[in-house]
Design an enzyme around this catalytic site. Structure first.
Site, PDB file in Angstrom:
ATOM      1  N   ARG A   1      -3.560 -10.084   4.800  1.00 16.67           N
ATOM      2  CA  ARG A   1      -4.078 -10.159   3.429  1.00 16.67           C
ATOM      3  C   ARG A   1      -2.992  -9.616   2.506  1.00 16.67           C
ATOM      4  NH1 ARG A   1      -6.860  -6.592   0.025  1.00 16.67           N
ATOM      5  NH2 ARG A   1      -8.383  -7.572  -1.375  1.00 16.67           N
TER       6      ARG A   1
ATOM      7  N   LYS B   1       0.820  -1.212   0.000  1.00 15.47           N
ATOM      8  CA  LYS B   1       0.000   0.000   0.000  1.00 15.47           C
ATOM      9  C   LYS B   1       0.857   1.267   0.000  1.00 15.47           C
ATOM     10  CE  LYS B   1      -4.364  -1.768   1.765  1.00 15.47           C
ATOM     11  NZ  LYS B   1      -5.399  -1.706   2.829  1.00 15.47           N
TER      12      LYS B   1
END
Length: 258
Positions: A241, A211
């Protein structure tokens, strides 16, 4: 926590991301119905304990597609995965219509980035199928100041929605929503104190893989992702995840001494 017929406890498990989208922020995570079985098989062989498929990108600036478009993207893939593998399958959607279709096709969990607050029928649909849910924090406007009070309050209220609908307590996990409605400083504060979310009373899922809080290009963010996975394992987070299964599995093993 129970997902499908599998119980997850006392470890940090890898949830593999497979995106059935043309616009997910990390191009290498994108799959099609034609190659989804290969992608799932590889993830399982590399150590993934569950699969999360998404048919709509939620990257910054994404353009929303309809539930009908989501369903058209994932229905063939879900059918193939369930025919060929016994791995628990999560579907990332905030539309109850998509969730209903996915669960009818055999999906085991719904991963809702709006934590059951965007679609009023979502909790009832999940409960009616005896399915599991991941409740993620999100907000229309960016948070201000200390992120923990509003995130914990949101997750508690969303978990109450789930329980009132009839979703079993052992089929709920929560996600602090790193990268959603938070600035970079808040994202790092949330990551560093992630264990505080255990106050909500449910197992935790962490989603930081590649991210933007880590800076630079998505292609260069694996080392920082692995650092966050090691941190999650030390904090007792139940799921991470991720895009890169083998590397994250190894990072977890290093922490647990496997």
């Amino acid at each position: 926590m129970k997902i499908g017929e599998k119980i997850f406890e006392n470890y940090t498990y890898v949830m593999a991301i497979i995106n059935l989208t043309p616009d997910s922020f990390y191009a290498s995570s994108r799959a099609t119905e034609d190659d989804v079985l290969f992608r799932v098989e590889r993830a399982i062989l590399e150590g993934a304990s569950l699969i999360d498929i998404g048919a709509q990108s939620t990257r910054p600036g994404y353009v929303e597609v309809s539930a009908e478009e989501e369903i058209s993207r994932f229905e063939g893939a879900i059918a193939k995965i369930k025919r060929n593998f016994g791995v628990p399958l999560s579907v990332d959607t905030y539309f109850s219509k998509s969730a209903k279709a996915a669960l009818e096709l055999g999906a085991d969990m719904i991963n809702d980035v709006w934590g059951l607050t965007s679609d009023g029928d979502m909790a009832d649909i999940i409960a009616s199928r005896g399915a599991s849910v991941c409740i993620m924090h999100n907000a229309e406007k960016k948070l201000e100041g200390d992120v923990f009070p509003p995130v914990i309050d949101f997750l508690r209220r969303s978990a109450d929605i789930a329980r009132r609908a009839g979703i079993a307590a052992d089929r709920i996990c929560v996600d602090g929503g790193i990268g959603f409605a938070k600035d970079r400083e808040q994202n790092f504060a949330l990551l560093e104190g992630y264990e505080r979310l255990k106050e909500v009373g449910y197992p935790l899922l962490l989603g930081t893989s590649r991210k933007s809080l880590f800076g630079g290009r998505a292609e260069d963010r694996l080392p920082a992702t692995l650092q966050s996975t090691r941190l999650a394992a030390r904090k007792g987070v139940l799921f991470v995840r991720v895009h890169d299964v083998a590397e994250n599995v190894q990072a977890i093993r290093e922490v647990y001494g496997d």
